[in-house]
Design an enzyme around this catalytic site. Structure first.
Site, PDB file in Angstrom:
ATOM      1  N   ASP A  92       0.998  -1.648   0.273  1.00 32.42           N
ATOM      2  CA  ASP A  92       0.281   0.034  -0.152  1.00 32.42           C
ATOM      3  C   ASP A  92       0.805   1.051  -0.044  1.00 32.42           C
ATOM      4  O   ASP A  92       2.058   0.737   0.606  1.00 32.42           O
ATOM      5  CB  ASP A  92      -1.073  -0.321   0.831  1.00 32.42           C
ATOM      6  CG  ASP A  92      -1.752   1.291   1.230  1.00 32.42           C
ATOM      7  OD1 ASP A  92      -2.471   0.910   0.361  1.00 32.42           O
ATOM      8  OD2 ASP A  92      -1.933   2.105   2.270  1.00 32.42           O
ATOM      9  N   CYS A 118      -4.625  -1.557  -2.549  1.00 35.71           N
ATOM     10  CA  CYS A 118      -4.027   0.054  -2.552  1.00 35.71           C
ATOM     11  C   CYS A 118      -5.087   0.259  -4.033  1.00 35.71           C
ATOM     12  O   CYS A 118      -4.617  -0.369  -4.830  1.00 35.71           O
ATOM     13  CB  CYS A 118      -2.277   0.711  -2.709  1.00 35.71           C
ATOM     14  SG  CYS A 118      -2.948   2.378  -2.806  1.00 35.71           S
ATOM     15  N   HIS A 152      -7.996   2.448   3.639  1.00 32.46           N
ATOM     16  CA  HIS A 152      -7.759   3.759   4.899  1.00 32.46           C
ATOM     17  C   HIS A 152      -8.914   4.141   5.063  1.00 32.46           C
ATOM     18  O   HIS A 152      -8.884   4.543   6.795  1.00 32.46           O
ATOM     19  CB  HIS A 152      -7.170   5.416   4.329  1.00 32.46           C
ATOM     20  CG  HIS A 152      -5.422   5.038   4.434  1.00 32.46           C
ATOM     21  ND1 HIS A 152      -5.085   4.916   2.844  1.00 32.46           N
ATOM     22  CD2 HIS A 152      -4.463   5.901   4.445  1.00 32.46           C
ATOM     23  CE1 HIS A 152      -3.052   5.015   2.633  1.00 32.46           C
ATOM     24  NE2 HIS A 152      -3.041   4.986   4.187  1.00 32.46           N
TER      25      HIS A 152
HETATM   26  N1  DGL Z   1      -5.052   3.246   0.551  1.00 30.26           N
HETATM   27  C1  DGL Z   1      -5.209   3.600  -0.448  1.00 30.26           C
HETATM   28  C2  DGL Z   1      -5.889   3.374  -1.748  1.00 30.26           C
HETATM   29  O1  DGL Z   1      -6.927   2.362  -0.757  1.00 30.26           O
HETATM   30  C3  DGL Z   1      -4.861   5.181  -1.383  1.00 30.26           C
HETATM   31  C4  DGL Z   1      -4.372   6.079  -0.206  1.00 30.26           C
HETATM   32  C5  DGL Z   1      -3.610   7.005  -0.763  1.00 30.26           C
HETATM   33  O2  DGL Z   1      -4.094   8.056  -1.866  1.00 30.26           O
HETATM   34  O3  DGL Z   1      -2.024   6.634  -0.772  1.00 30.26           O
HETATM   35  O4  DGL Z   1      -6.442   3.939  -2.461  1.00 30.26           O
END
Ligand code: DGL
Length: 293
Positions: free
Chosen positions: A27, A90, A211
């Site tokens: 991530d 992510c 997140h």
């Molecule tokens: N955790 C990431 C997602 O699932 C994004 C976080 C970021 O903007 O770096 O999209």
């Protein structure tokens, strides 16, 4: 003869053992730990190697090219550590880099290795939670602009209407440990109002950023009664379990010693104290410097 058969078998076994490595989970920062937590609880026997690119997060507001370059660099790092399977936990990296890595890079750099994302497994099931056939997706700017969710959900549930809302402040709130504060109330309320203005019949809301589960309680406070809130961790964990059954050629290359290793491109102190909130268990990380691109 018996010896030859035995030694061939032993050699085969030895080769498999040689190639075994952890499952990589990636991530931009801490968010993927919410996915790793569910994967570990579903498939505890495997070894896992987590990398958070905290030094360069957030990815959500960065260009396609930048997210692609950063993600590819991290994927190569996982391969160097012996991973045969890497999960991009992510959404932003899954939306902006996964396809190019799968189609253009993997055949050249590591044809026998696999990189999977979180958008497709989520899209495969999310429509089945909705009765009104209207689903809301909350995600980063990058994920929303990529249109990955409407496209992927459309393949599995052509009759489901997808409404998206970008929540650019949510990742910084979470990364800065402000997700329980009043600032979070302001932005959560505002983004949910915007989402429901786009689709008042939405009965399922997907947290399309790894997140966001940390904001779950706050989101539930402002969600209309009866609307289901879905996080991806469990969905991704079930999909991975299924993938490993269907792909023994990859599964046999995943080590099974129950080891977990955590790496961050930024401060290990911050990662360990903050990571606990996402992973729900103590995290002891090691710093890795990936250098400049
Ligand atoms: N955790 C990431 C997602 O699932 C994004 C976080 C970021 O903007 O770096 O999209």
């Amino acid at each position: 003869m018996g010896f030859i058969v035995y030694s061939q078998k032993a050699h085969h076994y030895f080769c498999i053992m040689q190639q075994q490595g952890p499952i990589g989970v990636f991530d931009s920062g801490y968010g993927g730990l919410t996915v790793l937590k569910e994967i570990v609880s579903r498939l505890p026997e495997y070894d896992y190697l987590y990398l958070g690119d905290n030094a360069r997060s957030p990815y959500g507001t960065r260009s396609y090219e930048t997210v692609y370059q950063y993600t590819l660099q991290c994927v190569n790092w996982f391969f160097d550590q012996g991973c045969s399977l890497v999960i991009l936990a992510c959404n932003t990296a899954s939306a902006k880099a996964l396809r190019t890595i799968q189609q253009n890079d993997l055949p050249k750099i590591a044809p026998g290795k696999r990189v999977l994302g979180v958008i497709r497994p989520t899209a495969e099931v999310i429509g089945s939670y909705s009765e009104t056939k209207e689903v809301g997706v909350l995600a980063t700017n990058g994920t929303v602009l990529s249109e990955s969710y409407p496209m992927e959900i459309g393949k599995f549930f052509p009759d489901v209407k997808v409404h998206q809302e970008a929540c650019p402040m949510w990742v910084p709130l979470v990364e800065n440990n402000e997700h329980l504060g009043h600032g979070a109330d302001y932005f959560v309320k505002e983004n949910l109002e915007e989402l429901f203005e786009k689709g008042e019949n939405i009965d399922v809301v997907l947290l399309g950023c790894t997140h966001y589960p940390l904001l779950k309680d706050k989101i539930e406070e402002y969600l209309p009664v009866g609307v289901k809130l879905i996080s991806q961790g469990e969905i991704v964990a079930n999909s991975l379990a299924n993938y490993l059954v269907r792909h023994p050629e990859i599964e046999t290359r995943c080590a099974r010693n129950g080891k977990r290793l955590f790496y961050t491109t930024d401060s290990t102190g911050d990662f360990d104290s903050h990571g606990f909130l996402f992973y729900g268990a103590p995290v002891h990380s090691t710093h890795v410097d990936l250098g400049k691109i």
